[in-house]
Design a protein around this motif. Structure first.
Motif, PDB file in Angstrom:
ATOM      1  N   PRO A 271       0.810  -1.231   0.000  1.00 51.64           N
ATOM      2  CA  PRO A 271       0.000   0.000   0.000  1.00 51.64           C
ATOM      3  C   PRO A 271       0.841   1.278   0.000  1.00 51.64           C
ATOM      4  O   PRO A 271       0.318   2.364  -0.279  1.00 51.64           O
ATOM      5  CB  PRO A 271      -0.829  -0.126   1.275  1.00 51.64           C
ATOM      6  N   GLU A 272       2.095   1.219   0.328  1.00 55.60           N
ATOM      7  CA  GLU A 272       2.931   2.404   0.379  1.00 55.60           C
ATOM      8  C   GLU A 272       3.334   2.895  -1.007  1.00 55.60           C
ATOM      9  O   GLU A 272       3.772   4.028  -1.168  1.00 55.60           O
ATOM     10  CB  GLU A 272       4.185   2.111   1.207  1.00 55.60           C
ATOM     11  N   SER A 273       3.235   2.056  -1.986  1.00 59.55           N
ATOM     12  CA  SER A 273       3.629   2.455  -3.339  1.00 59.55           C
ATOM     13  C   SER A 273       2.420   2.402  -4.254  1.00 59.55           C
ATOM     14  O   SER A 273       1.538   1.560  -4.090  1.00 59.55           O
ATOM     15  CB  SER A 273       4.735   1.541  -3.857  1.00 59.55           C
ATOM     16  N   ARG A 274       2.365   3.397  -5.176  1.00 58.35           N
ATOM     17  CA  ARG A 274       1.266   3.459  -6.137  1.00 58.35           C
ATOM     18  C   ARG A 274       1.807   3.214  -7.527  1.00 58.35           C
ATOM     19  O   ARG A 274       2.920   3.626  -7.854  1.00 58.35           O
ATOM     20  CB  ARG A 274       0.560   4.812  -6.078  1.00 58.35           C
ATOM     21  N   VAL A 275       0.984   2.614  -8.315  1.00 60.11           N
ATOM     22  CA  VAL A 275       1.332   2.314  -9.694  1.00 60.11           C
ATOM     23  C   VAL A 275       0.240   2.894 -10.575  1.00 60.11           C
ATOM     24  O   VAL A 275      -0.960   2.702 -10.323  1.00 60.11           O
ATOM     25  CB  VAL A 275       1.466   0.802  -9.931  1.00 60.11           C
ATOM     26  N   MET A 276       0.633   3.675 -11.564  1.00 61.04           N
ATOM     27  CA  MET A 276      -0.333   4.263 -12.490  1.00 61.04           C
ATOM     28  C   MET A 276      -0.893   3.155 -13.369  1.00 61.04           C
ATOM     29  O   MET A 276      -0.152   2.446 -14.065  1.00 61.04           O
ATOM     30  CB  MET A 276       0.327   5.331 -13.355  1.00 61.04           C
ATOM     31  N   MET A 277      -2.190   3.003 -13.335  1.00 61.99           N
ATOM     32  CA  MET A 277      -2.845   1.957 -14.096  1.00 61.99           C
ATOM     33  C   MET A 277      -3.290   2.437 -15.470  1.00 61.99           C
ATOM     34  O   MET A 277      -3.411   1.639 -16.393  1.00 61.99           O
ATOM     35  CB  MET A 277      -4.069   1.429 -13.319  1.00 61.99           C
ATOM     36  N   GLY A 278      -3.574   3.758 -15.640  1.00 61.82           N
ATOM     37  CA  GLY A 278      -4.019   4.253 -16.930  1.00 61.82           C
ATOM     38  C   GLY A 278      -4.252   5.760 -16.894  1.00 61.82           C
ATOM     39  O   GLY A 278      -4.380   6.393 -15.830  1.00 61.82           O
ATOM     40  N   PHE A 327      -4.756   5.356 -10.543  1.00 60.35           N
ATOM     41  CA  PHE A 327      -3.660   4.763  -9.794  1.00 60.35           C
ATOM     42  C   PHE A 327      -4.180   3.557  -9.008  1.00 60.35           C
ATOM     43  O   PHE A 327      -5.355   3.489  -8.657  1.00 60.35           O
ATOM     44  CB  PHE A 327      -3.026   5.778  -8.833  1.00 60.35           C
ATOM     45  N   ASP A 328      -3.226   2.582  -8.749  1.00 61.49           N
ATOM     46  CA  ASP A 328      -3.546   1.399  -7.932  1.00 61.49           C
ATOM     47  C   ASP A 328      -2.325   1.063  -7.090  1.00 61.49           C
ATOM     48  O   ASP A 328      -1.197   1.457  -7.406  1.00 61.49           O
ATOM     49  CB  ASP A 328      -3.932   0.206  -8.805  1.00 61.49           C
ATOM     50  N   ILE A 329      -2.553   0.313  -6.008  1.00 59.47           N
ATOM     51  CA  ILE A 329      -1.435  -0.059  -5.143  1.00 59.47           C
ATOM     52  C   ILE A 329      -0.598  -1.138  -5.823  1.00 59.47           C
ATOM     53  O   ILE A 329      -1.064  -1.891  -6.687  1.00 59.47           O
ATOM     54  CB  ILE A 329      -1.945  -0.550  -3.777  1.00 59.47           C
ATOM     55  N   SER A 330       0.710  -1.281  -5.423  1.00 57.23           N
ATOM     56  CA  SER A 330       1.631  -2.245  -6.032  1.00 57.23           C
ATOM     57  C   SER A 330       1.254  -3.664  -5.619  1.00 57.23           C
ATOM     58  O   SER A 330       0.921  -3.929  -4.450  1.00 57.23           O
ATOM     59  CB  SER A 330       3.063  -1.929  -5.602  1.00 57.23           C
ATOM     60  N   GLU A 331       1.321  -4.611  -6.569  1.00 61.87           N
ATOM     61  CA  GLU A 331       0.957  -6.017  -6.335  1.00 61.87           C
ATOM     62  C   GLU A 331       1.969  -6.916  -7.046  1.00 61.87           C
ATOM     63  O   GLU A 331       2.332  -6.676  -8.198  1.00 61.87           O
ATOM     64  CB  GLU A 331      -0.454  -6.292  -6.848  1.00 61.87           C
ATOM     65  N   VAL A 332       2.437  -7.966  -6.343  1.00 63.83           N
ATOM     66  CA  VAL A 332       3.394  -8.944  -6.889  1.00 63.83           C
ATOM     67  C   VAL A 332       2.795 -10.333  -6.743  1.00 63.83           C
ATOM     68  O   VAL A 332       2.415 -10.751  -5.630  1.00 63.83           O
ATOM     69  CB  VAL A 332       4.752  -8.877  -6.163  1.00 63.83           C
TER      70      VAL A 332
END
Length: 508
Positions: A271-278, A327-332
């Protein structure tokens, strides 16, 4: 010669029969032993053949007029002809082990053979050739291959792949996993469209080695662990013998193998990092133009009126830009498969011989510093991991000394020659011993008894007057000579009288 004839004539009938029997038995034994002595030495030709292959070899040897012996599953031939016979049999394609090969196709008649018959003969020949190749593997006693090829059809949507199975019989021991895998790939590469997973390898004594389908990871891990243990032991022996000398070290390596098969799926959200989804961008532009004329009157309708007067015009425009970013949270996501075969622990035991003493002194245990140096070498060679729980033990103890067994190669000289020619020596010595024993303990007692019994009587009966009288004396009458002889040898005279009386009674 005359003496032997006289002795023979004076023998009794029973003693004559005994003497004749002894002579006949001696001749039989002597001829049998001489036959063994003159018989050629037999050498091993082939062994472990099946019944049909052994029969073909014996038939070929009979056609060559070669005397052969069958001892169990082995065939023996004269030693001086063994190598040439092997070459001659190889020229004829013998011994033919396993199933027949491509020579089956030579027997087909092109006019009377259908496609189905040719396909059956072809795959049968293929099986035979593969079985012969497997027989060339060291330690394989017999091999049999079966290939299953599905019949193709024009209306089938999917074509089933072929499959195969091989049954192996080892001369000794069991078929290991490494050789079984090599056989599987050999069969798979020899048949078109066959996958290695479609080949089953079976040990005729110990059962299934490789099942059809994907290989069993646990079985493969067991085989790999044994191979790794042997390699580690060999490497450690080379390393230690360079320091302590050949034969002064013993190494045992035991690997604990993880036999668990595990599949791990992992999903990590940060949750600490955001990733631009579109990102979406919208642009909008609008434009409007227009005009208004003067008042309408009579003058504006006339040709020279107010028709060409000035008019008023208006225009408008609008531009709009919208941008939307998501934006969305980082997921691995991770998926990991853990197969058996990982080393969970290593146990190493090293035993070194005591160090030899100086100037002939008794061997003494090696020092702690030397043992610690050896332990450091061993831990570095096996990949020691203390956190894993590995154990390395190094001890110095005296080795038990076995008495050296003297071999024929070490004796040499007369002993080596006697060892190599013991059969020839026995073939010569045994007839000589038989003849000596028969002569000393059978013939000699018979002849001496007959000569002793007959020498008492003929001495008086066959003696000439010249032999009875002393040399130089005057000729005397036979009666006087008989009187003197009877007075000088009373026992012989009594024996002679008894025999005369016995002959008189028998004559009467």
């Amino acid at each position: 010669m005359f003496k032997l004839a006289s002795v023979w004539n004076e023998m009794s009938l029973s003693r004559k029969a005994i003497l004749v029997g002894v002579l006949v038995a001696t001749l039989i034994v002597f001829s049998a032993v001489m036959n063994m002595a003159t018989k050629p030495r037999m050498a091993f030709l082939y062994g472990g053949l099946d019944a049909s292959a052994a029969g073909d070899v014996l038939g070929a040897l009979e056609a060559m007029d070669v005397e052969a012996e069958v001892r169990g599953e082995a065939i023996y031939v004269p030693e001086n002809r063994r190598d040439s016979l092997r070459m001659a049999l190889a020229r004829q394609g013998l011994p033919q082990q396993g199933q027949p090969g491509f020579e089956l196709l030579d027997e087909l008649n092109g006019f009377a053979t259908t496609s189905e018959m040719f396909d059956a003969a072809y795959w049968r020949a293929k099986e035979g050739e593969l079985a012969r190749t497997l027989l060339a593997t060291p330690g394989v006693k017999s091999a049999r291959v079966h290939i299953a090829v599905p019949k193709s059809s024009s209306f089938a949507r999917r074509r089933r792949p072929p499959s195969a199975s091989a049954t192996i019989t080892m001369s000794r021991g069991r078929l290991d996993l490494q050789h079984a895998t090599a056989m599987r790939y050999l069969l798979a590469l020899a048949v078109p469209d066959m996958e290695p997973e479609q080949v089953a390898i079976i040990d005729s004594v110990n059962g299934v080695v490789l099942k059809p389908g994907a290989g069993d990871p646990v079985v493969q891990a067991e085989g790999d662990s044994l191979d790794r243990e042997r390699r580690l032991e060999a490497n450690l022996m080379d390393l230690l013998e360079a320091r302590v000398g050949p034969g002064n070290a013993r190494v045992t390596v035991s690997l604990d193998i993880d036999r668990e098969h595990e599949t791990v799926s992992e999903r990590i959200l940060d949750p600490e990092s955001r990733v631009m989804m579109g990102r979406e961008t919208t642009e909008m532009q609008e434009s409007d133009q227009g005009g208004a004329s003067g008042a309408v009157s009579v003058a504006s309708n006339l040709p020279d009126g107010d028709a060409g007067g000035q008019t008023s015009q208006s225009s408008s425009s609008r531009s709009e830009t919208n941008e939307q970013t998501r934006f969305d949270i980082s997921e691995v996501n991770r998926q990991r498969e853990k197969l058996p075969g990982a080393i969970s622990r290593v146990h190493v035991a090293v035993l070194v011989n005591n160090a030899p003493g100086a100037d002939g002194a008794e061997p003494a245990p090696r020092s702690d510093a030397e043992l610690e140096s050896i332990r450091e070498l061993v831990t570095a060679a096996v990949g020691y991991d203390e956190a894993r729980g590995d154990i390395v033990t190094v001890k110095s103890m005296p080795f038990h000394e076995f008495e050296a067994v003297e071999t024929p190669e070490e004796t040499g000289g007369i002993m080596l020659w006697a060892q190599q020619n013991v059969m020839s020596i026995l073939q010569i010595v045994i007839p000589a011993i038989v003849v000596i024993v028969l002569g000393m303990f059978v013939l000699k007692p018979v002849l001496t008894q007959d000569i002793a019994g007959s020498s008492e009587t003929p001495a008086l009966l066959t003696a000439e007057p010249a032999e009875l009288q002393p040399a130089g004396d005057v000729a005397r009458s036979p009666l006087e000579e008989l009187r003197d002889f009877s007075s000088s040898d009373k026992e012989a005279t009594a024996t002679l009288l008894k025999e005369w009386l016995g002959d008189t009674e028998r004559a009467a």
